[in-house]
Design a protein around this motif. Structure first.
Motif, PDB file in Angstrom:
ATOM      1  N   UNK A 228       0.847  -1.184   0.000  1.00  0.00           N
ATOM      2  CA  UNK A 228       0.000   0.000   0.000  1.00  0.00           C
ATOM      3  C   UNK A 228       0.884   1.236   0.000  1.00  0.00           C
ATOM      4  N   UNK A 229       0.657   2.148  -0.953  1.00  0.00           N
ATOM      5  CA  UNK A 229       1.508   3.332  -1.106  1.00  0.00           C
ATOM      6  C   UNK A 229       0.677   4.601  -0.956  1.00  0.00           C
ATOM      7  N   UNK A 230       0.935   5.349   0.118  1.00  0.00           N
ATOM      8  CA  UNK A 230       0.261   6.637   0.291  1.00  0.00           C
ATOM      9  C   UNK A 230       0.683   7.621  -0.784  1.00  0.00           C
ATOM     10  N   UNK A 231       1.935   7.510  -1.234  1.00  0.00           N
ATOM     11  CA  UNK A 231       2.419   8.411  -2.274  1.00  0.00           C
ATOM     12  C   UNK A 231       1.668   8.204  -3.578  1.00  0.00           C
ATOM     13  N   UNK A 504       5.298   6.392   3.835  1.00  0.00           N
ATOM     14  CA  UNK A 504       4.999   7.519   4.725  1.00  0.00           C
ATOM     15  C   UNK A 504       4.612   8.782   3.967  1.00  0.00           C
ATOM     16  N   UNK A 505       5.067   8.927   2.735  1.00  0.00           N
ATOM     17  CA  UNK A 505       4.728  10.061   1.882  1.00  0.00           C
ATOM     18  C   UNK A 505       4.989  11.381   2.603  1.00  0.00           C
ATOM     19  N   UNK A 506       3.984  12.263   2.684  1.00  0.00           N
ATOM     20  CA  UNK A 506       4.216  13.612   3.212  1.00  0.00           C
ATOM     21  C   UNK A 506       4.329  13.671   4.731  1.00  0.00           C
ATOM     22  N   UNK A 507       4.208  12.541   5.379  1.00  0.00           N
ATOM     23  CA  UNK A 507       4.457  12.514   6.826  1.00  0.00           C
ATOM     24  C   UNK A 507       5.919  12.209   7.129  1.00  0.00           C
ATOM     25  N   UNK A 508       6.720  12.084   6.096  1.00  0.00           N
ATOM     26  CA  UNK A 508       8.137  11.765   6.270  1.00  0.00           C
ATOM     27  C   UNK A 508       8.973  13.030   6.204  1.00  0.00           C
TER      28      UNK A 508
END
Length: 563
Positions: A228-231, A504-508
């Protein structure tokens, strides 16, 4: 002061002592309707009168009631939901404290439980919570008194538990509130130290849009692993709303300006179906080719560039950027011309209209291959350069690439063509250093609007969420050796970063290698992952859940044993 900057329809004060702050606010008409003004205290009224001074406290209570406002006693600020009160536009807690010689942890708990409690009475995104703390207690960079973060009350982190973000932090000037006499945690004779105190203004964070699961397939030996990819889920949304994305808006402004400056009557751009397109337009002034995919450069012919100045503009391409780049997504734009000097001069004029400084563009030799020409063997590449910007403020940056090529390498008299690749994100960051690459691609529409307004008006970008908390998690693992039993991906730092970015996308915020061990028989790694969300609330417990997903994805892709 934020509290005095506007009039509120409804106001709730908690933790009052002698009620002098409520008195001061009503005197200055902070509440539009006094009947919607509630002043509350933790003790009984009789205890307050005895504890904080009979004359002063009784006078203030009487004034509040005479104004038509409500006074409530025995109100626990951490249990406001139990009161059944109305919703409020403004909730205030002045100098919260648990009393006596309380530990920092107890006061953090007080703040966290208050924020969670106040959330239930806040009037949605139109409501604000204001908390004033003594100097150094809040733990934000705005504090003039600096403490180690571990010795502060971590107010922003505590507010995140209630989905509240810090929007303003400013010095608290008690002199602005005539009649206000702060009382201390023990009695009227022991005042809080209001010198250099800070008022913190919070509001609800917008809920992030619901993301349909985005899946990426990772090769895993003889099979694939679906993660699963949030990005990827965010990319799907961004692709539907390009005209609200600041890099796209800037790219379109560049196109429009070039049309005016180069007398190009029309630019052919591809549709949203992402099919290859190469169209030539004939007119009296120029020939224009609209390109979407770089592979179409090989379709350019010498006849297409017979006029004095010609351009081929590609639709800005949204794509995944390299792991070490400024953002996980970026926009690229291709421009082709047989008069590079004139094109650079026009770019320079366009860029200066978005900057408060003078701009100078130049090209410098580079050993980095021009990344868009890997499949153009029929074209002879004469030069490969970096496109650099020098700003009078002293900043320098590489904002793209340039190459010079022949359209027909078999023809000695073939036209030479300059191709410029603009990395739109880097251009914007160099012109306005106050903006954020993450905010350009935020899922929050208001964030994107604020950034574009600041950029287009040459103003300083102020994010909605000030000083969002960072959470650090260390992930360590043993690295297995490869072989038939473990046909997974060999582990490299770049591959590891890529999986973490996808998850993690923009939470990284960052990924760094802390330690690596190898004695020939076994090896191990320890990485530090820092999480931070600049648009939406990221609480400690939500961050822990996200880190668990990151750990799970790492173990699925690589031959590792997590510690």
């Amino acid at each position: 002061m934020f509290i005095l900057s506007k009039t509120f329809n409804s106001v709730l004060l908690v933790g009052e002592g002698n009620f002098s702050f409520s008195f001061a606010l009503l005197k200055q008409n902070v509440c539009l309707h006094p009947k919607n003004f509630y002043a509350t205290c933790y003790e009984s009224l009789q205890q307050c009168i005895v504890k904080y001074g009979e004359t002063e406290t009784s006078k203030n209570i009487q004034f509040i009631q005479d104004m038509g406002a409500t006074v409530l006693d025995c109100i626990d600020a951490t249990k406001l939901a139990d009161l059944g009160l109305r919703k409020f536009e403004l909730i205030i807690f002045q100098f919260p404290h648990t009393g006596r010689k309380a530990s920092i942890k107890n006061n953090r708990d007080l703040l966290r439980n208050f924020f969670i409690s106040a959330q239930s009475l806040l009037n949605g995104t139109n409501g604000f919570v204001v908390v004033t703390l003594c100097a150094g207690q809040g733990g934000t960079p705005a504090d003039s008194v600096k403490r180690e973060y571990c010795n502060t009350w971590k107010i922003v982190e505590m507010a995140a538990y209630a989905n509240l973000i810090l929007t303003k932090v400013q010095p608290f000037g008690s002199d602005a509130f005539s009649g206000y006499l702060p009382t201390g945690k023990r009695n009227a004779g022991n005042e809080f130290h209001t010198a250099r105190a800070m008022s913190h203004v919070f509001r609800f964070a917008e809920d992030p849009p619901t993301l349909s699961p985005g899946w990426i397939s990772i090769s895993n030996g003889d099979s694939n692993v679906d993660l699963s990819s949030n990005l990827k889920a965010r990319l799907v949304i961004m692709d539907r709303i390009p005209d609200t994305i600041p890099p796209y808006q800037f790219a379109m402004q560049i196109v429009q300006n070039l049309q005016q400056k180069q007398n190009i009557s029309e630019i052919v751009l591809p549709g949203s179906d992402h099919k290859e397109l190469c169209v030539s337009l004939q007119n009296a002034k120029s020939n224009v080719i609209g390109l979407q995919l770089p592979s179409l450069l090989k379709e350019i012919t010498q006849d297409s560039f017979a006029s004095a100045v010609c351009h081929a503009l590609s639709f800005p391409l949204m794509k995944m950027s390299d792991i070490d780049s400024i953002s996980s997504i970026q926009y690229d734009m291709l421009v082709a011309t047989n008069n590079c000097d004139e094109l650079l001069a026009n770019f320079q004029a366009i860029f200066e209209s978005y900057s408060n400084y003078q701009i100078e563009l130049n090209i410098k030799p580079s050993a980095i291959p021009f990344k868009c020409l890997s499949d153009t063997s029929s074209l002879e590449i004469l030069e490969q350069n970096s496109l650099c910007v020098n700003i009078s403020s002293g900043k320098q940056a590489i904002i793209g690439q340039h190459c010079l090529l022949k359209l027909d390498h078999c023809n000695r008299n073939s036209t030479c063509l300059s191709i410029i690749l603009l990395e739109i994100d880097k251009v914007m960051l160099s012109l306005n250093p106050s903006i954020s690459s993450n905010a350009m691609w935020s899922l929050d529409e208001k964030t994107r609007k604020l950034l574009w307004h600041a950029f287009s008006q040459r103003d300083v970008y102020v994010p909605q969420s000030l000083f969002p908390p960072k959470y650090v998690h260390d992930i360590s693992f043993w690295v297995r050796s490869g072989g038939k039993d473990h046909p997974k991906h060999p582990l490299t730092m770049d591959r590891l970063k890529s999986i973490i970015v996808q998850t993690a996308d923009q939470s990284l915020s960052s990924v760094e290698l802390l330690d690596e061990y190898n004695d020939g028989n076994c090896s191990s790694m320890c990485i530090r992952v820092t999480y931070q969300s600049c648009d939406f609330c990221l609480s400690r417990q939500n961050c822990s859940k996200l880190n668990d997903i990151v750990r799970k994805n790492i173990s699925q892709v690589f031959n590792v044993i997590l510690r």
